[in-house]
Design a protein around this motif. Sequence first.
Motif, PDB file in Angstrom:
ATOM      1  N   UNK A  37       0.842  -1.183   0.000  1.00  0.00           N
ATOM      2  CA  UNK A  37       0.000   0.000   0.000  1.00  0.00           C
ATOM      3  C   UNK A  37       0.882   1.239   0.000  1.00  0.00           C
ATOM      4  N   UNK A  38       0.480   2.216  -0.796  1.00  0.00           N
ATOM      5  CA  UNK A  38       1.302   3.416  -0.905  1.00  0.00           C
ATOM      6  C   UNK A  38       1.388   4.098   0.455  1.00  0.00           C
ATOM      7  N   UNK A  39       2.481   4.750   0.767  1.00  0.00           N
ATOM      8  CA  UNK A  39       2.578   5.491   2.018  1.00  0.00           C
ATOM      9  C   UNK A  39       3.164   6.873   1.778  1.00  0.00           C
ATOM     10  N   UNK A  40       2.928   7.741   2.754  1.00  0.00           N
ATOM     11  CA  UNK A  40       3.456   9.101   2.673  1.00  0.00           C
ATOM     12  C   UNK A  40       4.973   9.022   2.472  1.00  0.00           C
ATOM     13  N   UNK A  41       5.466   9.808   1.539  1.00  0.00           N
ATOM     14  CA  UNK A  41       6.898   9.803   1.246  1.00  0.00           C
ATOM     15  C   UNK A  41       7.249   8.952   0.038  1.00  0.00           C
ATOM     16  N   UNK A  42       6.317   8.115  -0.398  1.00  0.00           N
ATOM     17  CA  UNK A  42       6.598   7.272  -1.557  1.00  0.00           C
ATOM     18  C   UNK A  42       6.769   8.103  -2.822  1.00  0.00           C
TER      19      UNK A  42
END
Length: 292
Positions: A37-42
């Motif tokens: 799952x995408x996360x902040x900072x990706x």
Amino acid sequence: MQGVILKGIAGFYYVDVEGFGLYECKAKGIFRKHHQSPMVGDHVIIEEIDEAFQKGTIAKILERKNQLKRPVVANVDHALVIFAIKDPEPAFLLIDRFLIGMKENNVPCTICFNKKDLASDEEIKRLSEMYKNSGSDVLFTSSYTKEGIADLKEVIRNKTVCVAGPSGVGKSSLINELQMEVCMEVGDLSRKTSRGKHTTRHAQLIPIMEHSYIVDTPGFSSFEPDCSEAGNVQDYYDEFDEYRGLCRFNGCSHLHEPDCEVKKAVELGQISQVRYDNYCSIYKTIDSKRRY
Ligand code: GDP
Ligand code: ZN
């Protein structure tokens, strides 16, 4: 198009695409299938689905350089811990806990002591001595006199930086100084993501200078060392390095063993007493958690 995820709320990701602004994106279903799952900072590749409303889908997550657990954020390049030299006095134990937490993730740290205008030369000297061999850089700033602000900008330039520090030390004042350089889309971010106002606060990236972001986190207390073994704590005290293996006992904890070279170095003033005391305190905290 490639961009960076600044914020994620309820299945929406806000992706900063250089030269194009902020895109509201959903992630493709494929990620769920792969338990990703995408996360902040990706850093992500997005496909535009609506140019006018700047909407898109995240098609690909680029490889992560690192991934912090608290706060949950990817690709942190640097950590900055801000304290005041005085008013309020620095909490040295908190500084060490933060440094350990970041070193565990291989994130280099800079300690910024603000309110330099209030401090004497001796006080400044004492602090730089304390961290001289700690492996972290020390910076002295004043948001009043602007001393050290140019150096602080250099630390942050082209990086995603995790910023922490208790309130009252001048974090907002310093960040304002940094932000003056380039006026970014901070307003844009809060406008587009206002639906998130009432949800739990997750980490988000705030554009601060061109190519630089700071990680805005819910609180300082979220930075805790992960160290599950008290015996590993010494690995994060770089000033112990030159004495490693020289103590009488193999696996010396440097707490109460006789003929401990680390303790001798503390007595001789070669290792800071404050740093050593913090080491002991963190060691004992982790050790007692393990036992009970
Ligand atoms: P924050 O809570 O860490 O964001 O700190 P603020 O930026 O709100 O500042 C807290 C207080 O410290 C305010 O009264 C500021 O005016 C003061 N302050 C901030 N920077 C400096 C500084 O460099 N020197 C001095 N003497 N006071 C400062
Ligand atoms: Zn020892």
